[in-house]
Each structure stands twice: as C-alpha cells, then as structure tokens.
Design an enzyme around this catalytic site. Structure first.
Site, PDB file in Angstrom:
ATOM      1  N   ARG A  90       0.828  -1.202   0.000  1.00  0.00           N
ATOM      2  CA  ARG A  90       0.000   0.000   0.000  1.00  0.00           C
ATOM      3  C   ARG A  90       0.869   1.261   0.000  1.00  0.00           C
ATOM      4  O   ARG A  90       0.558   2.233  -0.694  1.00  0.00           O
ATOM      5  CB  ARG A  90      -0.923  -0.002   1.215  1.00  0.00           C
ATOM      6  N   ASN A 144     -10.657  -4.299  -1.438  1.00  0.00           N
ATOM      7  CA  ASN A 144     -10.545  -3.304  -2.501  1.00  0.00           C
ATOM      8  C   ASN A 144      -9.600  -3.743  -3.603  1.00  0.00           C
ATOM      9  O   ASN A 144      -8.676  -4.522  -3.353  1.00  0.00           O
ATOM     10  CB  ASN A 144     -10.037  -1.980  -1.901  1.00  0.00           C
ATOM     11  N   CYS A 164     -19.198  -2.007   0.666  1.00  0.00           N
ATOM     12  CA  CYS A 164     -18.367  -0.846   0.993  1.00  0.00           C
ATOM     13  C   CYS A 164     -19.053  -0.093   2.123  1.00  0.00           C
ATOM     14  O   CYS A 164     -20.278  -0.154   2.265  1.00  0.00           O
ATOM     15  CB  CYS A 164     -18.217   0.041  -0.236  1.00  0.00           C
ATOM     16  N   HIS A 194     -16.502   3.479  -4.900  1.00  0.00           N
ATOM     17  CA  HIS A 194     -15.613   4.632  -4.714  1.00  0.00           C
ATOM     18  C   HIS A 194     -15.777   5.680  -5.813  1.00  0.00           C
ATOM     19  O   HIS A 194     -14.875   6.479  -6.048  1.00  0.00           O
ATOM     20  CB  HIS A 194     -14.143   4.183  -4.596  1.00  0.00           C
ATOM     21  N   TYR A 244     -14.243  10.133  -2.224  1.00  0.00           N
ATOM     22  CA  TYR A 244     -13.303   9.685  -3.256  1.00  0.00           C
ATOM     23  C   TYR A 244     -13.381  10.544  -4.508  1.00  0.00           C
ATOM     24  O   TYR A 244     -12.448  10.550  -5.316  1.00  0.00           O
ATOM     25  CB  TYR A 244     -13.563   8.215  -3.620  1.00  0.00           C
TER      26      TYR A 244
END
Length: 421
Positions: A90, A144, A164, A194, A244
């Site tokens: 990440r 995700n 989500c 998102h 987002y």
C-alpha cells in the site's frame, strides 16, 4: 450458522467481531472462523475476539486457523478482507504514482490498478476453494478495489456481493444531522464503488420525502468540510459526492498535498503496531477507541446486515451493495458492477430502479467502467500492454507518456506479485 473471515488477522477484525456480538439476534452465528497466514497476528486478534464475545455473552465459538481449506469447509458465508502485499505494498501504491504527477491512492488511479493486479488472482483462487468446500456459500467481498474484485468473482460464476462502508457512513452522518434514526434514512445512492453520489436523502424508504435540499441548506458547511470540497461546489452539484470524488474534482490539489505529507499507509502501519500491542493485553475485552481511526467505520453493521439478509431472512429490506448492473443504469453494460440500493434476500441483491442519471455523473461512470474492463483484463491475463491500456483509459491518467511511465513503475514495484512479469 458458520461464517469465515479470510484476512481474519486484520486489525479491522475486532470491529467486525463487535458487530457480530452486539447484533447476534439479527445474525445468530454459531461458529466464526478467522483465517490468516500471519499466525502471530491471528493469535492476537483471535484472543481479543474471544474476549469480546465473552464480555457480551455471545455463545458462539471463535476458531483461528492458517489453513484456508479447513477454515472455509462448511461455511455458509465467507467474508473477504485481505490485503495482498500488506501495508508495504500500500505504501508503494500511494507514493510511486506521485512521481508521474498522478494521485497515489490504494483504490483508484495507478495505485488502485496495482492493487487489483495483485488481488484478483488471489481472490479467485480463494473463491474456487470456497466453491469446492460449499458451492452454496455466499462470498461477501470487502477487499478493494471492491468493484473490480466483485466483477471478477461474478464473472467466474461465484455467489458474490461486494460491500463498501461509504453509504452506511453517509447514512449515519445524515441521520445525526437530521436528528432521526439511521433506519429512517434511505439514500438514493448511485455509481461505481468509490465513485458514487447521493442524489437523494429520503425519510422512511425509497418513496419517502427527499430532504437532501434541506440537508444541504441547513448543514452544507458540515457536509462540504467532511468531503474537503468547497461548499460552493456541493451547492452547484446539488448532490453529495463521495469523498473519493475529491481525487477527480481536485486532482492537482490532492497531488500537491500528498507530496508534502506522510502517506496514509505510513500512518496506518504505525496505528496497526499500536493496535496489535493493545490486542495482546489479556485485560482488553472490547474494541479500543483507536480502532475508529483505522478506517472501515460501520463495516460491522453493514456486514451483519448483508449476511443476515442473504442467510437468515433478516437485515434491512434495502441495502447498498456492489452487484451486476443488468439494465439498472442503461448507459453501462449489463455486466458492469455498480453500487446502488438493492433489495437483498436469499437469492441475492436485486437493484432498485434508478432515475435518469445526470450526464455529469453518467459520463464519468462510463469512463471508469471502461477502465475497469481493461483493468480486469490485465488482472486475468497479464502483460505490459494490457496494463498500459488500462492506465491510458483511467481519467486520472489519460496521457500516453504518463501511462507508459506508470506502467513501468507498477511492474517494477509489483513484480513479486505478478506471475507474468
């Protein structure tokens, strides 16, 4: 009822456990299995999970194992919450795109594509093993990028629903601002994972009064501040975009910010170290307050609600999920995965009708759906050219020189997770 959580060693898991304990009348779990290859983390999380159940008087049994096949055997539902490559991957997703002037984020843009490429093959392998163990089991995906992962599962014929926490977060926030129960708030929620907008906020159900104009008139400052977007923009849109959308509506501003502060991954990694230390305290028998800052707010309520509707004939009558479009949004292919309100039951989700979508939002949805087509193709078949095409199609990239540079960066940083590289 037996439920299995793959990625059960996540620091998220006590949030989920707390929900199972509190909402046991909604979802009567007899056995909960936490599966994770990280044995040390799993031991810490599993110990806290058992103490949370004991404190709240839940009679269910919690089992921990690193054996995936044993863990999913006989499960009625399997929840996926894994992170291939961990926080280290990440961290890379959030940093190397910035070198090319693009947003570095783990679920969208170049970083989101990298995560999809690492994740889809692993999830499909897990799903096949779930199908062999129990072909009737539901797979609830919280991993995700949810839209791409859920589409991969559905295309492979699995009984899967994507989940989500954005919608339930808005529902809780709006209920507080309006002074009503969350159960009274129904969102006209539309988009892709998102990439969503609240086009209406209704009291009492899908046909209730739309109080979104009043919400924005009375609480627009609060809503805009949470989104980190100007109130003037929210007022001009007349809808509430998910946070987002800031990556799209204020891309260059976000890039400048990200270049001047530590990555979210670094913050989360430090938070996880602190949380795991707390989890190892044998006196701790409830989720710590620090967990609220980790992310995933209300995930437990959403997960329990969805599992109850799929398995136990309970849960809310309408829930926001990720599922096949099948004509719900006529400007998208039937096999696109959309995030909308749906009636959920034992046969799965059935999306509610959606009013005509403003081209301002429909156009961006169509663009990102095309990217997701190409991203899934790259995840399933590999190859540099497929990665390049996906990046070129993404509205946060869109230039051939950037797409070329990002392709090289993505492959270099993810080679150990890409069988074809």
């Amino acid at each position: 009822m037996k439920l299995t959580v793959v990625g059960g060693g996540s620091t998220y898991t006590p949030e989920l456990i707390d929900g199972f304990a509190r909402l046991r009348d909604t979802l009567p779990v007899e056995e909960l299995v936490l599966v994770d290859p990280a044995a040390e983390r799993l031991e810490l999380v599993g110990g806290l999970a058992r103490r949370i159940f004991a404190r709240q008087g839940h009679p269910g049994r919690i089992v921990t194992t690193s054996d995936l096949d044993a863990g999913v055997e006989g499960a009625d539902a399997v929840l996926l919450q894994l992170r291939v490559g961990g926080q280290a991957a990440r961290e890379q997703d959030e940093t190397w795109p910035l070198e090319c002037g693009c947003v570095g984020q783990e679920t969208t843009g170049a970083g989101g594509l990298a995560k999809a490429l690492r994740t889809v093959p692993v999830v499909l392998d897990i799903a096949e093993r779930v199908r062999r163990a129990n072909p009737d089991a539901w797979i609830i995906d919280f991993t995700n990028p949810v839209g791409i992962v859920t589409r991969a599962l559905l295309q492979a014929g699995h009984k899967a629903v994507g989940l989500c926490n954005v919608a339930i977060g808005f529902q809780r926030k709006f209920a507080g601002l309006l002074g009503v129960s969350p159960a009274d708030v129904h969102l006209d929620h539309v988009g892709l994972n998102h990439l969503t907008w609240e086009t209406g906020v209704r009291l009492g159900g899908p046909t209730g009064e739309n109080v979104l104009p009043r919400l924005l008139a009375e609480h627009g400052d609060t809503v805009a501040a949470d989104l980190r977007l100007p109130l003037s923009l929210v007022e001009r849109l007349g809808v509430v975009p998910s946070y987002y959308l800031r990556y799209f509506y204020a891309h260059d501003e976000v890039v400048r910010e990200l270049r001047t502060k530590p990555s979210r991954a670094a913050e989360v990694a430090e938070m996880e170290r602190r949380l795991l230390t707390m989890y190892g305290d044998p006196a701790l028998d409830e989720k710590p307050e620090l967990l609220a800052k980790r992310g995933g707010a209300y995930y437990s309520e959403a997960a329990v609600d969805l599992a109850a509707a799929l398995l136990a004939g309970g849960g809310s009558p309408y829930q926001v999920v990720n599922t096949y479009n099948r004509g719900t949004l006529p400007f998208l292919p039937d096999d696109a995965v959309i995030e909308v309100q749906a009636a959920v039951g034992a046969k799965g989700p059935a999306p509610l009708p959606v009013p005509a979508v403003d081209p301002l939002y429909a156009g961006l949805m169509a663009n990102v759906t095309a990217y997701e087509d190409l991203a899934l193709d790259a995840a399933l078949r590999g190859g540099r050219e497929r990665v390049f095409r996906a990046l070129l199609a993404h509205p946060l990239v869109g230039q051939y020189d950037r797409a070329d540079a990002l392709t090289d960066q993505l492959i270099a940083h993810n080679r150990e997770h890409l069988a074809w590289a």
